[in-house]
Design an enzyme around this catalytic site. Structure first.
Site, PDB file in Angstrom:
ATOM      1  N   ASP A  10       0.863  -1.174   0.000  1.00 24.99           N
ATOM      2  CA  ASP A  10       0.000   0.000   0.000  1.00 24.99           C
ATOM      3  C   ASP A  10       0.907   1.234   0.000  1.00 24.99           C
ATOM      4  O   ASP A  10       2.116   1.135   0.283  1.00 24.99           O
ATOM      5  CB  ASP A  10      -0.883  -0.048   1.258  1.00 24.99           C
ATOM      6  N   ILE A  11       0.337   2.388  -0.303  1.00 22.92           N
ATOM      7  CA  ILE A  11       1.142   3.617  -0.329  1.00 22.92           C
ATOM      8  C   ILE A  11       0.989   4.434   0.958  1.00 22.92           C
ATOM      9  O   ILE A  11       1.912   4.516   1.777  1.00 22.92           O
ATOM     10  CB  ILE A  11       0.783   4.490  -1.556  1.00 22.92           C
ATOM     11  N   ASP A  12      -0.174   5.068   1.134  1.00 24.05           N
ATOM     12  CA  ASP A  12      -0.351   6.022   2.237  1.00 24.05           C
ATOM     13  C   ASP A  12      -0.398   5.307   3.586  1.00 24.05           C
ATOM     14  O   ASP A  12      -1.244   4.457   3.834  1.00 24.05           O
ATOM     15  CB  ASP A  12      -1.633   6.819   2.014  1.00 24.05           C
ATOM     16  N   GLY A  45      -5.368   2.575  -3.139  1.00 24.29           N
ATOM     17  CA  GLY A  45      -6.638   3.167  -3.513  1.00 24.29           C
ATOM     18  C   GLY A  45      -6.463   4.358  -4.438  1.00 24.29           C
ATOM     19  O   GLY A  45      -7.418   4.856  -5.017  1.00 24.29           O
ATOM     20  N   LYS A 186      -8.720  -4.593  -3.443  1.00 18.11           N
ATOM     21  CA  LYS A 186      -7.312  -4.818  -3.759  1.00 18.11           C
ATOM     22  C   LYS A 186      -7.038  -6.312  -3.919  1.00 18.11           C
ATOM     23  O   LYS A 186      -6.244  -6.716  -4.775  1.00 18.11           O
ATOM     24  CB  LYS A 186      -6.418  -4.248  -2.652  1.00 18.11           C
ATOM     25  N   ASP A 209      -2.191  -0.720   5.922  1.00 20.20           N
ATOM     26  CA  ASP A 209      -2.492  -0.096   7.209  1.00 20.20           C
ATOM     27  C   ASP A 209      -3.944   0.341   7.361  1.00 20.20           C
ATOM     28  O   ASP A 209      -4.411   0.561   8.470  1.00 20.20           O
ATOM     29  CB  ASP A 209      -1.615   1.152   7.398  1.00 20.20           C
ATOM     30  N   ASN A 212      -9.187  -0.007   3.650  1.00 17.62           N
ATOM     31  CA  ASN A 212      -9.266  -0.549   2.292  1.00 17.62           C
ATOM     32  C   ASN A 212      -8.234  -1.652   2.047  1.00 17.62           C
ATOM     33  O   ASN A 212      -8.190  -2.236   0.965  1.00 17.62           O
ATOM     34  CB  ASN A 212      -9.133   0.559   1.239  1.00 17.62           C
TER      35      ASN A 212
END
Length: 261
Positions: A10-12, A45, A186, A209, A212
């Site tokens: 994931d990114i954020d 997302g 995802k 984290d 989503n």
């Protein structure tokens, strides 16, 4: 050395801190994984245009974006899952009556159905990206949309969840939700990538984290929740690492045996 595996990040809140900074230890860990023969991918997302710079910096060309609705493998689109248009138009009409704006999103751009709104400024601003939705209330016409953002305070989404069964609503900000095709996730997008690459489940890993990420971390056998993640996410993950600011990616990769300690 661990057998070649595929790792989805994931990114954020996972690759990036709350301030949208990529820790040096995370960047180094990503390149070390690739040097060891592992496949590194992103599962987010975000829209594809929202993390071009990050993909370039990390030299990643496989990603699951829009929470699984737009999937790219080695730079080629392999799967899309657009929103149903008729109920989306109805959702927009209902939201306008409640002063709840929406932002339409395809693989190239995002457009708001209102000229200006504090909820849009607040939530999109928190992403610290160099792109902001401009006004085009008819952007949905003649194109496929993979996600829409609905802007409303927590608790007020219940009316939409009940009225629009074609969609899933996933909150990512106190005043904003992702609107996705029903059942889109995802995990589904990752399945499309893994199907092409052929990695067995014991060599699939995922880090996340947020809410989503729940299905992703529930589905992937070697799932890792960030220390800064939601408690609900930590409960479904197989492992819990340190927070992103505390070199959580490096620590997690060492914990699961993909990198040496």
């Amino acid at each position: 050395m661990a057998q070649p595996s595929v790792i989805f990040f994931d990114i954020d809140g996972t690759l990036l801190t709350d301030e949208k900074v990529l820790p040096a230890s995370t960047k180094e860990a990503i390149f070390t994984l690739k040097c060891l023969g592992h496949t590194v991918a992103i599962a987010t997302g975000r829209a594809p245009f929202m993390f071009k710079d990050l993909r370039r910096e990390l030299e990643i060309d496989t990603f699951v974006s829009y929470n699984g609705q737009y999937v790219v493998l080695n730079g080629e689109v392999i799967y899309t899952n657009p929103l149903k248009m008729s109920p989306l138009v109805q959702l927009t009409e209902a939201a306008l009556l409640n002063n709840h704006p929406v932002v339409y999103m395809d693989h190239e751009d995002m457009k708001a159905n209102v000229p200006e709104h504090d909820y849009i400024n607040e939530s999109i601003g928190s992403l610290k990206i160099n792109q902001f939705p401009t006004h085009d209330p008819l952007y949905y016409e003649g194109r496929e949309l993979y996600q829409t953002l609905l802007f409303c305070p927590e608790g007020e989404e219940k009316q939409y969840e009940e009225a629009f069964p074609d969609f899933d609503f996933v909150r990512w900000h106190p005043v904003s939700l992702d609107v996705l095709p029903k059942g889109g996730s995802k995990a589904n997008g990752i399945a499309k990538v893994v199907e092409k690459l052929g990695f067995p489940k014991e060599r699939q890993y995922a880090f996340g984290d947020g809410l989503n990420d729940k299905q992703m971390l529930s589905t992937i056998e070697n799932s890792v929740a960030m220390g800064n993640g939601e408690e609900e996410i930590k409960q479904v993950a197989k492992y819990v690492t340190k927070s992103v600011e505390e070199d959580g990616i490096l620590h997690g990769l060492q914990m699961v045996g993909l990198l040496p300690k």
